[in-house]
Design a protein around this motif. Structure first.
Motif, PDB file in Angstrom:
ATOM      1  N   UNK A  15      39.186  30.214  38.786  1.00 33.02           N
ATOM      2  CA  UNK A  15      38.853  31.358  37.801  1.00 33.02           C
ATOM      3  C   UNK A  15      37.948  30.721  36.850  1.00 33.02           C
ATOM      4  N   UNK A  16      36.736  31.516  36.774  1.00 32.33           N
ATOM      5  CA  UNK A  16      35.669  31.488  35.747  1.00 32.33           C
ATOM      6  C   UNK A  16      34.638  30.796  35.974  1.00 32.33           C
ATOM      7  N   UNK A  49      27.356  35.436  40.690  1.00 34.62           N
ATOM      8  CA  UNK A  49      28.820  35.098  41.508  1.00 34.62           C
ATOM      9  C   UNK A  49      29.856  34.850  40.452  1.00 34.62           C
ATOM     10  N   UNK A  50      31.069  35.524  40.445  1.00 40.79           N
ATOM     11  CA  UNK A  50      32.038  35.242  39.642  1.00 40.79           C
ATOM     12  C   UNK A  50      33.335  35.099  40.174  1.00 40.79           C
ATOM     13  N   UNK A  73      40.969  30.487  44.126  1.00 40.58           N
ATOM     14  CA  UNK A  73      41.229  30.378  45.638  1.00 40.58           C
ATOM     15  C   UNK A  73      41.112  31.691  46.468  1.00 40.58           C
ATOM     16  N   UNK A  74      40.047  32.460  45.874  1.00 41.07           N
ATOM     17  CA  UNK A  74      39.607  33.624  46.327  1.00 41.07           C
ATOM     18  C   UNK A  74      38.413  33.710  46.433  1.00 41.07           C
ATOM     19  N   UNK A 102      43.271  38.027  36.323  1.00 38.70           N
ATOM     20  CA  UNK A 102      43.646  36.990  37.402  1.00 38.70           C
ATOM     21  C   UNK A 102      44.532  37.161  38.094  1.00 38.70           C
ATOM     22  N   UNK A 103      45.456  38.154  37.940  1.00 31.62           N
ATOM     23  CA  UNK A 103      46.339  38.689  39.060  1.00 31.62           C
ATOM     24  C   UNK A 103      45.838  39.373  40.320  1.00 31.62           C
ATOM     25  N   UNK A 104      44.869  39.934  40.055  1.00 28.84           N
ATOM     26  CA  UNK A 104      43.930  40.724  41.065  1.00 28.84           C
ATOM     27  C   UNK A 104      42.485  40.443  41.044  1.00 28.84           C
ATOM     28  N   UNK A 105      41.802  40.392  42.270  1.00 30.61           N
ATOM     29  CA  UNK A 105      40.460  40.071  42.389  1.00 30.61           C
ATOM     30  C   UNK A 105      39.352  40.888  41.632  1.00 30.61           C
TER      31      UNK A 105
END
Length: 239
Positions: A164-165, A180-181, A186-187, A213-216
């Motif tokens: 993340x980040x 890109x972010x 792991x997604x 962070x719980x969802x994309x």
């Protein structure tokens, strides 16, 4: 300057040529900055009948939703959902011709106007640097950021690590138009597009700030998507 939604492709293309240049100037002259108090982030989304394939047609039914979400409390403070039809099929680079009027009407109906709007579309990553995220922001007078799963014409490698980040640049020629972010570990990364009054760096910051962070997907955009799809499901169940 007042911007509009032309009804034919040739006029849209001509407007986009002017709008792309104006948007670039606005990013320098009047860049958006987060408010000192809590951010009110908007999201808008349009859903079509289940099973719709291809480019669609003029007159297709659609359900469009717009939400205003308060970042510090994580709550929806306003929501609009409308059933409508769209005036044109999809054509590459001309999503505004199909969806612009419907999305603008839904966002304009919000009583709580967001500080910034997240749009399921590209922005400066566009042949004329004026994707729907740019066009919608210019018409409404609201700063915008586009969010998509892949770039349109820009090129650039995804982040080397899936944390993340993590971010990496997307460019058209030498110009950075998006990033890109990685919003969730792991997604696959999303694309944050420079829009109206926002550059690629700001777009990436906004996408991260509005993702839990719980969802994309950023929360306001995910909420609008859910609202539009729920309206579609209710309409199908009633027929």
């Amino acid at each position: 300057m007042t911007w509009s939604w032309p009804a034919d492709a040739a006029t849209v293309v001509a407007l986009q040529e002017r709008l792309g240049a104006e948007a670039a100037a606005q990013r320098i002259a009047d860049p958006w900055r987060p408010p000192p108090s809590s951010l009110l982030a908007g999201g808008c989304f349009i859903a079509y009948p289940t099973g719709t394939t291809g480019v669609g047609s003029a007159g297709d039914r659609a359900w469009v939703a717009a939400v205003t979400w308060r970042a510090d409390t994580g709550t929806i403070v306003d929501e609009v959902v409308e059933a409508t039809t769209v005036p044109a099929p999809y054509a590459p680079g001309l999503l505004a011709l199909r969806e612009g009027v419907a999305l603008a009407a839904a966002v304009a109906a919000l009583d709580r106007v967001p500080d910034l709007l997240l749009v399921d579309a590209t922005g400066a990553d566009h042949p004329r640097r004026a994707g729907l995220a740019v066009h919608l922001g210019a018409v409404l007078g609201i700063a915008t950021v586009g969010v998509t799963h892949r770039p349109l014409v820009a090129r650039g490698a995804t982040p080397s690590v899936s944390v993340r980040g993590a971010t990496s640049a997307l460019r058209v020629d030498a110009e950075e138009v998006a990033r890109w972010v990685c919003t969730r570990a792991r997604t696959r990364a999303l694309v944050a597009h420079a829009g109206w009054r926002t550059d690629a760096a700001t777009a990436a910051d906004v996408v991260l700030a509005t993702s839990t962070g719980a969802g994309r997907t950023p929360v306001p955009l995910a909420l609008a998507r859910t609202a539009a799809r729920t309206a579609r499901a209710r309409a199908a169940a009633s027929t």
